[in-house]
Design an enzyme around this catalytic site. Sequence first.
Site, PDB file in Angstrom:
ATOM      1  CD  GLU A 194      -1.022 -68.049   3.144  1.00  0.00           C
ATOM      2  OE1 GLU A 194      -0.852 -67.293   4.113  1.00  0.00           O
ATOM      3  OE2 GLU A 194      -0.090 -68.419   2.393  1.00  0.00           O
ATOM      4  CE  LYS A 252       2.517 -67.125  -0.208  1.00  0.00           C
ATOM      5  NZ  LYS A 252       2.398 -67.506   1.248  1.00  0.00           N
ATOM      6  CB  CYS A 301       0.384 -64.746   2.462  1.00  0.00           C
ATOM      7  SG  CYS A 301       1.040 -64.495   4.121  1.00  0.00           S
TER       8      CYS A 301
HETATM    9  N1  ING Z   1       3.719 -65.616   5.606  1.00  0.00           N
HETATM   10  C1  ING Z   1       4.580 -64.531   5.888  1.00  0.00           C
HETATM   11  C2  ING Z   1       4.247 -63.256   5.094  1.00  0.00           C
HETATM   12  O1  ING Z   1       4.838 -62.932   4.093  1.00  0.00           O
HETATM   13  C3  ING Z   1       6.783 -63.828   6.493  1.00  0.00           C
HETATM   14  C4  ING Z   1       6.029 -64.895   5.735  1.00  0.00           C
HETATM   15  C5  ING Z   1       6.717 -63.762   7.887  1.00  0.00           C
HETATM   16  C6  ING Z   1       7.509 -62.895   5.809  1.00  0.00           C
HETATM   17  C7  ING Z   1       7.372 -62.752   8.588  1.00  0.00           C
HETATM   18  C8  ING Z   1       8.185 -61.871   6.503  1.00  0.00           C
HETATM   19  C9  ING Z   1       8.124 -61.809   7.891  1.00  0.00           C
HETATM   20  O2  ING Z   1       3.378 -62.549   5.588  1.00  0.00           O
HETATM   21  C10 ING Z   1       3.310 -66.164   4.431  1.00  0.00           C
HETATM   22  N2  ING Z   1       2.497 -67.256   4.527  1.00  0.00           N
HETATM   23  O3  ING Z   1       3.671 -65.742   3.344  1.00  0.00           O
END
Ligand code: ING
Length: 319
Positions: free
Chosen positions: A47, A123, A168
């Site tokens: 990503e 996304k 992601c």
């Molecule tokens: N990053 C993270 C993900 O879903 C996140 C956001 C971080 C969610 C830590 C939960 C815990 O992997 C992105 N860019 O979506």
Amino acid sequence: MPRPLTVAAAQLGPIARDEPRASAVARMVALMEKAHARGAGLVVFPEAALTAFFPHWWIDDPAELESHFERAMPSKDTAPLFTRARELGVAFHLGYSEIDGDKRFNTAILVGADGMLLSKYRKVHLPGHREHEPWRPFQNLEKRYFDRGDLGWPVVGALAGRVGMCICNDRRWPEVWRILGLQNAELVVLGYNTPQNDPRAPELDHLQDFHNHLSLQAGAYQNGTYVVAAAKAGLEEGCEMIGGSCVVAPTGEILAVSATRGDEVVAADIDFDRCAEIRRNIFNFAEHRQPDLYGPIAAGAPAPRLSAIEMTESEPAGG
Ligand code: ING
């Protein structure tokens, strides 16, 4: 008869805030060449692979914010990746930040070995928060910097299989996998930027790698599809991000996984025909699903109250 393909996740280590696109592209070309040497016909990049993951910090200056987005794909900076892919005869998946008119998306594309665009995804599940929250060691301002994706979850015929995409945070939502599975996806490709620390739930930090693979393995198994997932990993502008790039089989088994949090190729041989072992049996949707009873999933049953004390976005864990 078998439909073999060698696939590769091209994991990227950190991209510095001031690292030129040309540098990131050169690193990706080097990974593509390594993957090709390993026999790969498809290379999956992370990503937002062209820049540092800028939602991790507050950006006041509109021009600086816009500098992280692509108005054209390919552009002068990204053309070398498309050219090298055509020379090597390799298809690839690329995540990047896209400007389209007055909209901004966290986007991913699938490009054929001939350099033609095969599919695009934007996304949908944008995690994090919209306002600056200075209490956090780093931000996640995707809800502020990106619009919600407007292309659904397409699955296209490519590479002798059926290929879908997500990005992601999407991987954590079972609905995404089922929408891809209902279109008979045999391979789902995605990239991610996942911090080791979730400032609102630090007690889960040691589980981020586990939750990554749990999400990918469940999605693969419950929909009988292969998965190739590529991380942007390592300590990027003060934010440590997990690696764990991997190839997952329709059985849920991890076929290959990264060993570092830097630039690394993770390759595995797949056979699209093996999806049938799952999709014709345990997850034979036509025989076993009961969609007439699944209405609440789409309708959005009322969310239960979190606790007697209303949690608000601005309060860190522990109030
Ligand atoms: N990053 C993270 C993900 O879903 C996140 C956001 C971080 C969610 C830590 C939960 C815990 O992997 C992105 N860019 O979506």
